[in-house]
Motif scaffolding. Structure first.
Motif, short mmCIF file in Angstrom:
data_model
loop_
_atom_site.label_atom_id
_atom_site.label_comp_id
_atom_site.label_asym_id
_atom_site.label_seq_id
_atom_site.Cartn_x
_atom_site.Cartn_y
_atom_site.Cartn_z
N LYS A 91 10.43 -8.97 9.13
CA LYS A 91 10.18 -7.53 9.29
C LYS A 91 10.54 -6.77 8.02
N PHE A 92 11.58 -7.26 7.30
CA PHE A 92 12.06 -6.52 6.14
C PHE A 92 11.33 -6.88 4.85
N ARG A 93 10.64 -8.02 4.87
CA ARG A 93 10.03 -8.49 3.63
C ARG A 93 8.96 -7.54 3.09
N LEU A 94 8.08 -7.07 3.96
CA LEU A 94 6.94 -6.28 3.51
C LEU A 94 7.36 -4.96 2.85
N PRO A 95 8.22 -4.18 3.51
CA PRO A 95 8.62 -2.92 2.86
C PRO A 95 9.26 -3.14 1.49
N LEU A 96 10.06 -4.23 1.36
CA LEU A 96 10.71 -4.49 0.08
C LEU A 96 9.69 -4.77 -1.00
N ARG A 97 8.66 -5.57 -0.64
CA ARG A 97 7.63 -5.88 -1.63
C ARG A 97 6.90 -4.61 -2.05
N ARG A 98 6.62 -3.76 -1.06
CA ARG A 98 5.93 -2.51 -1.38
C ARG A 98 6.74 -1.67 -2.35
N PHE A 99 8.06 -1.67 -2.13
CA PHE A 99 8.94 -0.87 -2.98
C PHE A 99 8.87 -1.37 -4.42
N ALA A 100 8.88 -2.70 -4.58
CA ALA A 100 8.82 -3.28 -5.92
C ALA A 100 7.52 -2.89 -6.61
N ILE A 101 6.42 -2.90 -5.85
CA ILE A 101 5.12 -2.55 -6.44
C ILE A 101 5.12 -1.09 -6.88
N GLY A 149 7.66 0.74 -7.71
CA GLY A 149 8.52 0.87 -8.89
C GLY A 149 7.76 0.52 -10.15
N GLY A 150 6.98 -0.55 -10.09
CA GLY A 150 6.17 -0.99 -11.24
C GLY A 150 5.17 0.08 -11.63
N ILE A 151 4.55 0.70 -10.62
CA ILE A 151 3.56 1.75 -10.90
C ILE A 151 4.23 2.94 -11.57
N ALA A 152 5.45 3.30 -11.11
CA ALA A 152 6.15 4.46 -11.67
C ALA A 152 6.43 4.24 -13.15
N ALA A 186 7.80 -4.86 -13.90
CA ALA A 186 8.21 -4.59 -12.53
C ALA A 186 9.55 -3.88 -12.54
N HIS A 187 9.88 -3.28 -11.40
CA HIS A 187 11.10 -2.48 -11.28
C HIS A 187 12.36 -3.27 -11.64
N LYS A 188 12.34 -4.59 -11.32
CA LYS A 188 13.55 -5.38 -11.51
C LYS A 188 13.75 -5.82 -12.97
#
Ligand code: HEC
Length: 156
Positions: free
Chosen positions: A6-16, A18-21, A32-34
């Motif tokens: 359940k938690f995996r998808l939102p985390l991946r979206r957040f990383a994407i 961050g990269g766009i920002a 990427a954000h990291k």
């Protein structure tokens, strides 16, 4: 198992996102954000910030040309008084104290609310859009001018 997926998808979206920002700030960057922030990136971020501080400084001192360029020519003041005449070096603007209950407005207020209060009341101007470039520039200048102030939200 179910909780994890359940938690995996939102985390991946957040990383994407961050990269766009980052890509938006530094054209051509796809990091990427990291990824570690390089000295070059930090310099680019600082340049973006200082450009806003510079514009806010001009607005704060009543520079008409900058106000026109930023679409707030007739809004910031109708008395001929610039912000800096009452707040030299952004004194008494207390950005570090927001958000807080503001007695003048009888409400819990942000720095942007208070900037608009000063535009409307002492300056007898017209409130500006809280999301506008002019508001962000004023906020940048006020915050930068108070560098080193300790955060005391809710105080004074
Ligand atoms: C004629 C004088 C005058 C002018 C011009 C003026 N202000 Fe103010 N400003 C005040 C007064 C008076 C207060 C209220 C001080 C208080 O109660 O803490 C205030 C308060 C503020 C505060 C909140 C301080 C706090 O801690 O509550 C901010 C932020 C601020 N002004 C920004 C601006 C900006 C931005 C401009 C220009 C658009 C501006 N002011 C123009 C007189 C002025």
């Amino acid at each position: 198992m179910t909780t994890r997926s359940k938690f995996r998808l939102p985390l991946r979206r957040f990383a994407i996102l961050g990269g766009i920002a980052i890509a938006a700030v530094v054209p051509g960057s796809t990091s990427a954000h990291k990824d570690p922030v390089t000295p070059e990136l930090l310099k680019a971020y600082e340049a973006v910030f200082m450009e806003q501080v510079r514009k806010g400084d001009l607005l704060f001192h009543g520079d008409q040309r900058t106000a026109e360029e930023m679409g707030v020519a007739d809004d910031l003041s109708k008395t001929g008084m610039a912000c800096a005449m009452c707040h030299p070096m952004a004194s008494d603007t207390h950005p570090q104290s927001f958000p807080k209950f503001q007695a003048q407005m009888a409400k819990f207020a942000t720095l942007r609310d208070m900037i608009n209060w000063c535009i409307e009341k002492p300056n007898q101007g017209v409130k500006i859009d809280p999301e506008s470039e002019a508001m962000k520039a004023l906020e940048a200048y006020i915050t930068w001018s108070n560098t080193g102030s300790v955060l005391q939200p809710g105080k004074f």
